[in-house]
Design a protein around this motif. Structure first.
Motif, PDB file in Angstrom:
ATOM      1  N   ARG A   1       0.836  -1.204   0.000  1.00 21.15           N
ATOM      2  CA  ARG A   1       0.000   0.000   0.000  1.00 21.15           C
ATOM      3  C   ARG A   1       0.867   1.248   0.000  1.00 21.15           C
ATOM      4  O   ARG A   1       1.677   1.450   0.896  1.00 21.15           O
ATOM      5  CB  ARG A   1      -0.900   0.014   1.223  1.00 21.15           C
ATOM      6  CG  ARG A   1      -1.960  -1.030   1.142  1.00 21.15           C
ATOM      7  CD  ARG A   1      -2.960  -0.858   2.236  1.00 21.15           C
ATOM      8  NE  ARG A   1      -3.986  -1.879   2.070  1.00 21.15           N
ATOM      9  CZ  ARG A   1      -4.778  -2.257   3.026  1.00 21.15           C
ATOM     10  NH1 ARG A   1      -4.685  -1.713   4.224  1.00 21.15           N
ATOM     11  NH2 ARG A   1      -5.682  -3.179   2.801  1.00 21.15           N
ATOM     12  N   GLY A   2       0.687   2.056  -1.032  1.00 24.59           N
ATOM     13  CA  GLY A   2       1.282   3.377  -1.054  1.00 24.59           C
ATOM     14  C   GLY A   2       2.752   3.498  -1.380  1.00 24.59           C
ATOM     15  O   GLY A   2       3.264   4.609  -1.420  1.00 24.59           O
ATOM     16  N   GLU A   3       3.472   2.422  -1.623  1.00 26.99           N
ATOM     17  CA  GLU A   3       4.912   2.560  -1.864  1.00 26.99           C
ATOM     18  C   GLU A   3       5.402   1.511  -2.857  1.00 26.99           C
ATOM     19  O   GLU A   3       5.869   0.449  -2.469  1.00 26.99           O
ATOM     20  CB  GLU A   3       5.684   2.435  -0.555  1.00 26.99           C
ATOM     21  CG  GLU A   3       7.150   2.797  -0.674  1.00 26.99           C
ATOM     22  CD  GLU A   3       7.413   4.253  -1.010  1.00 26.99           C
ATOM     23  OE1 GLU A   3       8.164   4.508  -1.974  1.00 26.99           O
ATOM     24  OE2 GLU A   3       6.884   5.134  -0.324  1.00 26.99           O
ATOM     25  N   TYR A   4       5.247   1.829  -4.155  1.00 20.05           N
ATOM     26  CA  TYR A   4       5.752   0.909  -5.168  1.00 20.05           C
ATOM     27  C   TYR A   4       5.822   1.595  -6.520  1.00 20.05           C
ATOM     28  O   TYR A   4       5.258   2.661  -6.723  1.00 20.05           O
ATOM     29  CB  TYR A   4       4.919  -0.373  -5.246  1.00 20.05           C
ATOM     30  CG  TYR A   4       3.519  -0.204  -5.799  1.00 20.05           C
ATOM     31  CD1 TYR A   4       3.226  -0.547  -7.118  1.00 20.05           C
ATOM     32  CD2 TYR A   4       2.479   0.262  -5.008  1.00 20.05           C
ATOM     33  CE1 TYR A   4       1.948  -0.413  -7.621  1.00 20.05           C
ATOM     34  CE2 TYR A   4       1.196   0.388  -5.499  1.00 20.05           C
ATOM     35  CZ  TYR A   4       0.935   0.052  -6.815  1.00 20.05           C
ATOM     36  OH  TYR A   4      -0.339   0.195  -7.320  1.00 20.05           O
ATOM     37  N   LEU A   5       6.533   0.954  -7.435  1.00 17.30           N
ATOM     38  CA  LEU A   5       6.657   1.409  -8.810  1.00 17.30           C
ATOM     39  C   LEU A   5       5.892   0.430  -9.689  1.00 17.30           C
ATOM     40  O   LEU A   5       6.077  -0.785  -9.574  1.00 17.30           O
ATOM     41  CB  LEU A   5       8.141   1.437  -9.207  1.00 17.30           C
ATOM     42  CG  LEU A   5       8.506   1.959 -10.589  1.00 17.30           C
ATOM     43  CD1 LEU A   5       8.127   3.425 -10.737  1.00 17.30           C
ATOM     44  CD2 LEU A   5      10.009   1.790 -10.822  1.00 17.30           C
ATOM     45  N   ARG A   6       4.999   0.961 -10.523  1.00 19.80           N
ATOM     46  CA  ARG A   6       4.236   0.113 -11.454  1.00 19.80           C
ATOM     47  C   ARG A   6       4.657   0.469 -12.872  1.00 19.80           C
ATOM     48  O   ARG A   6       4.617   1.623 -13.272  1.00 19.80           O
ATOM     49  CB  ARG A   6       2.730   0.345 -11.274  1.00 19.80           C
ATOM     50  CG  ARG A   6       1.893  -0.526 -12.200  1.00 19.80           C
ATOM     51  CD  ARG A   6       0.418  -0.438 -11.884  1.00 19.80           C
ATOM     52  NE  ARG A   6      -0.071   0.928 -11.995  1.00 19.80           N
ATOM     53  CZ  ARG A   6      -1.128   1.382 -11.316  1.00 19.80           C
ATOM     54  NH1 ARG A   6      -1.784   0.614 -10.470  1.00 19.80           N
ATOM     55  NH2 ARG A   6      -1.522   2.635 -11.482  1.00 19.80           N
ATOM     56  N   VAL A   7       5.085  -0.554 -13.623  1.00 23.93           N
ATOM     57  CA  VAL A   7       5.567  -0.374 -14.990  1.00 23.93           C
ATOM     58  C   VAL A   7       4.666  -1.171 -15.923  1.00 23.93           C
ATOM     59  O   VAL A   7       4.506  -2.380 -15.764  1.00 23.93           O
ATOM     60  CB  VAL A   7       7.034  -0.852 -15.125  1.00 23.93           C
ATOM     61  CG1 VAL A   7       7.512  -0.717 -16.563  1.00 23.93           C
ATOM     62  CG2 VAL A   7       7.940  -0.089 -14.169  1.00 23.93           C
ATOM     63  N   THR A   8       4.079  -0.471 -16.895  1.00 25.66           N
ATOM     64  CA  THR A   8       3.207  -1.110 -17.876  1.00 25.66           C
ATOM     65  C   THR A   8       3.879  -1.052 -19.238  1.00 25.66           C
ATOM     66  O   THR A   8       4.274   0.027 -19.698  1.00 25.66           O
ATOM     67  CB  THR A   8       1.837  -0.408 -17.928  1.00 25.66           C
ATOM     68  OG1 THR A   8       1.261  -0.431 -16.620  1.00 25.66           O
ATOM     69  CG2 THR A   8       0.905  -1.101 -18.903  1.00 25.66           C
ATOM     70  N   LEU A   9       4.025  -2.202 -19.866  1.00 30.44           N
ATOM     71  CA  LEU A   9       4.610  -2.307 -21.203  1.00 30.44           C
ATOM     72  C   LEU A   9       3.520  -2.739 -22.179  1.00 30.44           C
ATOM     73  O   LEU A   9       2.672  -3.576 -21.840  1.00 30.44           O
ATOM     74  CB  LEU A   9       5.739  -3.326 -21.216  1.00 30.44           C
ATOM     75  CG  LEU A   9       6.983  -2.904 -20.446  1.00 30.44           C
ATOM     76  CD1 LEU A   9       7.755  -4.110 -19.956  1.00 30.44           C
ATOM     77  CD2 LEU A   9       7.855  -2.029 -21.313  1.00 30.44           C
ATOM     78  N   ALA A  10       3.553  -2.169 -23.392  1.00 27.41           N
ATOM     79  CA  ALA A  10       2.561  -2.521 -24.408  1.00 27.41           C
ATOM     80  C   ALA A  10       3.217  -2.537 -25.781  1.00 27.41           C
ATOM     81  O   ALA A  10       4.176  -1.808 -26.036  1.00 27.41           O
ATOM     82  CB  ALA A  10       1.406  -1.515 -24.388  1.00 27.41           C
ATOM     83  N   HIS A  11       2.677  -3.373 -26.652  1.00 21.79           N
ATOM     84  CA  HIS A  11       3.138  -3.440 -28.041  1.00 21.79           C
ATOM     85  C   HIS A  11       2.857  -2.099 -28.722  1.00 21.79           C
ATOM     86  O   HIS A  11       1.809  -1.502 -28.518  1.00 21.79           O
ATOM     87  CB  HIS A  11       2.401  -4.549 -28.800  1.00 21.79           C
ATOM     88  CG  HIS A  11       2.639  -5.909 -28.251  1.00 21.79           C
ATOM     89  ND1 HIS A  11       3.694  -6.688 -28.650  1.00 21.79           N
ATOM     90  CD2 HIS A  11       1.970  -6.629 -27.321  1.00 21.79           C
ATOM     91  CE1 HIS A  11       3.664  -7.831 -27.994  1.00 21.79           C
ATOM     92  NE2 HIS A  11       2.624  -7.818 -27.174  1.00 21.79           N
ATOM     93  N   ALA A  12       3.805  -1.647 -29.545  1.00 19.16           N
ATOM     94  CA  ALA A  12       3.628  -0.384 -30.267  1.00 19.16           C
ATOM     95  C   ALA A  12       3.952  -0.558 -31.751  1.00 19.16           C
ATOM     96  O   ALA A  12       4.294   0.396 -32.430  1.00 19.16           O
ATOM     97  CB  ALA A  12       4.506   0.704 -29.652  1.00 19.16           C
ATOM     98  N   GLY A  13       3.858  -1.790 -32.250  1.00 20.79           N
ATOM     99  CA  GLY A  13       4.143  -2.067 -33.656  1.00 20.79           C
ATOM    100  C   GLY A  13       5.575  -2.533 -33.853  1.00 20.79           C
ATOM    101  O   GLY A  13       6.507  -1.925 -33.332  1.00 20.79           O
ATOM    102  N   GLY A  14       5.741  -3.645 -34.544  1.00 17.58           N
ATOM    103  CA  GLY A  14       7.074  -4.202 -34.769  1.00 17.58           C
ATOM    104  C   GLY A  14       7.732  -4.554 -33.453  1.00 17.58           C
ATOM    105  O   GLY A  14       7.111  -5.143 -32.574  1.00 17.58           O
TER     106      GLY A  14
END
Length: 160
Positions: A124-137
């Motif tokens: 709760r309240g203390e973390y890093l969230r990283v989201t990766l997504a396809h962007a072509g090729g």
């Protein structure tokens, strides 16, 4: 939480190598107790990023494996690094039974793939969230969100 404790960064990565190198940079910055949650579809680049983080944390390359069957895999580097994969879990009860929660905020840094499957796994309240997504090729988009003072410091050092 103040605005200074919630920071977002976004960028486009041109290749798996660029994703890996960004991971190396993050791995060099991690400290004990850091929690990094990774979100993204299959093939979005989570594993490339994790392998880079492990390299940056000085984990021998031969030790880095996918923890899909073990749920959590420990690595020894300049700090203890724990790599969790929540893909096969159906909810928090499955995770709780693994002893995972004992690692959160512990003596090592924790990288968690598929955090969106069990969002309650994040502290709760203390973390890093990283989201990766396809962007072509081979390109990928990366969005990083910091929650809390330490995560904000980590993000701003990683992606100024």
């Amino acid at each position: 939480m103040s605005a200074a404790e919630h920071v977002t960064r976004a960028l486009t990565l041109a290749s798996p190598e660029e994703t890996h190198q960004l991971g190396v940079r993050l791995g060099g910055l991690l400290e004990p107790g850091d929690f990094v949650g990774l979100i993204g579809d299959l093939g979005a680049g989570k594993t490339h990023l994790v392998r880079g983080v492990a390299e940056g944390a000085r984990v021998p390359r031969s030790e880095v494996a996918s923890p899909t069957f073990a749920i959590v895999y420990p690595y020894s580097g300049r700090i203890p690094l724990y790599h969790a994969d929540l893909y096969r879990l159906t909810g928090y009860d499955d995770l709780y039974a693994t002893g995972f929660m004992d690692l959160v905020g512990g003596e090592g840094a924790l990288l968690v793939e598929w955090l969106d499957r069990v969002p309650e796994a994040a502290p709760r309240g203390e973390y890093l969230r990283v989201t990766l997504a396809h962007a072509g090729g081979d390109a990928r988009t990366l969005q990083a969100e910091a929650f809390g003072a330490r995560a904000t410091a980590l993000l701003t050092a990683w992606l100024p």
